[in-house]
Design a protein around this motif. Structure first.
Motif, short mmCIF file in Angstrom:
data_model
loop_
_atom_site.label_atom_id
_atom_site.label_comp_id
_atom_site.label_asym_id
_atom_site.label_seq_id
_atom_site.Cartn_x
_atom_site.Cartn_y
_atom_site.Cartn_z
N VAL A 91 0.88 -1.16 0.00
CA VAL A 91 0.00 0.00 0.00
C VAL A 91 0.92 1.21 0.00
O VAL A 91 1.91 1.24 0.73
CB VAL A 91 -0.91 0.02 1.24
CG1 VAL A 91 -1.75 1.27 1.28
CG2 VAL A 91 -1.78 -1.22 1.28
N SER A 92 0.62 2.20 -0.83
CA SER A 92 1.50 3.37 -0.90
C SER A 92 0.76 4.63 -0.51
O SER A 92 -0.46 4.72 -0.65
CB SER A 92 2.12 3.51 -2.29
OG SER A 92 1.13 3.76 -3.25
N ILE A 93 1.54 5.59 -0.03
CA ILE A 93 1.01 6.88 0.38
C ILE A 93 1.96 7.95 -0.15
O ILE A 93 3.18 7.79 -0.08
CB ILE A 93 0.83 6.94 1.91
CG1 ILE A 93 0.03 8.16 2.33
CG2 ILE A 93 2.15 6.85 2.64
CD1 ILE A 93 -0.50 8.09 3.75
N ALA A 94 1.40 9.00 -0.72
CA ALA A 94 2.22 10.07 -1.31
C ALA A 94 2.73 11.01 -0.22
O ALA A 94 2.02 11.30 0.75
CB ALA A 94 1.41 10.85 -2.34
N VAL A 95 3.96 11.47 -0.42
CA VAL A 95 4.60 12.42 0.50
C VAL A 95 5.34 13.47 -0.32
O VAL A 95 5.83 13.17 -1.41
CB VAL A 95 5.57 11.72 1.48
CG1 VAL A 95 4.83 10.75 2.39
CG2 VAL A 95 6.68 11.01 0.74
N PRO A 96 5.45 14.69 0.18
CA PRO A 96 6.14 15.73 -0.57
C PRO A 96 7.66 15.71 -0.41
O PRO A 96 8.36 16.39 -1.14
CB PRO A 96 5.56 17.03 -0.01
CG PRO A 96 5.13 16.68 1.37
CD PRO A 96 4.71 15.24 1.32
N ALA B 103 13.07 6.77 -8.63
CA ALA B 103 11.78 6.31 -9.16
C ALA B 103 10.62 6.85 -8.33
O ALA B 103 9.46 6.57 -8.62
CB ALA B 103 11.74 4.78 -9.17
N GLY B 104 10.94 7.62 -7.26
CA GLY B 104 9.89 8.16 -6.41
C GLY B 104 9.25 7.12 -5.52
O GLY B 104 8.07 7.20 -5.20
N TRP B 105 10.04 6.13 -5.04
CA TRP B 105 9.48 4.98 -4.34
C TRP B 105 10.41 4.52 -3.24
O TRP B 105 11.57 4.19 -3.49
CB TRP B 105 9.30 3.84 -5.34
CG TRP B 105 8.60 2.63 -4.82
CD1 TRP B 105 9.17 1.54 -4.22
CD2 TRP B 105 7.21 2.37 -4.86
NE1 TRP B 105 8.22 0.62 -3.88
CE2 TRP B 105 7.00 1.11 -4.28
CE3 TRP B 105 6.12 3.09 -5.33
CZ2 TRP B 105 5.74 0.56 -4.15
CZ3 TRP B 105 4.87 2.52 -5.22
CH2 TRP B 105 4.68 1.27 -4.64
N GLU C 170 2.63 14.39 -6.28
CA GLU C 170 2.50 15.20 -7.50
C GLU C 170 2.09 16.62 -7.13
O GLU C 170 1.68 16.89 -6.00
CB GLU C 170 1.45 14.57 -8.42
CG GLU C 170 1.84 13.18 -8.90
CD GLU C 170 0.80 12.58 -9.84
OE1 GLU C 170 -0.14 13.28 -10.23
OE2 GLU C 170 0.95 11.39 -10.16
N ALA C 171 2.19 17.51 -8.08
CA ALA C 171 1.78 18.90 -7.87
C ALA C 171 0.33 18.93 -7.39
O ALA C 171 -0.50 18.15 -7.84
CB ALA C 171 1.93 19.68 -9.17
#
Length: 128
Positions: free
Chosen positions: A10-15, A40-42, A60-61
Motif C-alpha cells: 500500500v503506498s502513500i504520497a509524501v512531498p 523512481a519516487g518509491w 504530485e503537484a
C-alpha cells in the motif's frame, strides 16, 4: 479460484522522500527500506507481517495529505504504542476501544497523512 492472494503493498504520497524515509524508518521503527528507489519516487518498508508492505511515493503537484483511505498498522498494544510514538513527537489521537473487537488510534506523519494502528481489545469495557 480467487483472483488475488492478498495485499502486496500500500503506498502513500509524501512531498519529501528523504524526510519520509527518516520518519517511517526511525520514528515509526519500520527499519531499513526493503526497496529504496528515490529516483523512481518509491521507498518501500516491510511492516513486520504477512499483510504487505508500506511504500511512500513522491507526491504530485497539488498534493494534499491523505485522510480518506487509511493505512492501518498492527501493534500488540495500541495504548503503549501511542505513548511511545507521542514520546517521539508523533501526533496521535487518543486510542478508541471497542471491547471484544479492536483498540485503534490515528497517527499522523510529518506531512499530515493519517495512518492508524490497532491491537486486540479487552473482552469487556473497563469499570467506570
Amino acid at each position: 479460484m480467487p483472483i488475488f492472494g492478498g495485499i502486496n503493498v500500500v503506498s502513500i504520497a509524501v512531498p519529501d522522500l528523504d524526510a519520509a524515509r527518516e520518519f517511517y524508518r526511525d520514528v515509526l521503527g519500520l527499519g531499513a527500506p526493503a526497496y529504496d528507489l528515490p529516483d523512481a519516487g518509491w521507498i518501500e518498508f516491510a511492516t513486520g507481517g504477512a499483510g504487505g508492505n508500506l511504500a511512500v511515493t513522491s507526491a504530485e503537484a497539488g498534493w494534499e495529505p491523505s485522510t480518506g483511505t487509511t493505512i492501518v498498522l498492527s501493534t500488540g498494544d495500541c495504548h503503549a504504542a501511542c505513548a511511545l510514538l507521542r514520546a517521539r513527537g508523533v501526533r496521535c489521537d487518543d486510542p478508541v476501544v471497542y471491547p471484544g473487537y479492536v483498540t485503534f488510534c490515528s497517527l499522523y506523519d510529518p506531512f499530515g497523512n493519517r495512518l492508524q494502528m490497532c491491537s486486540p481489545a479487552p473482552d469487556e469495557a473497563p469499570d467506570p
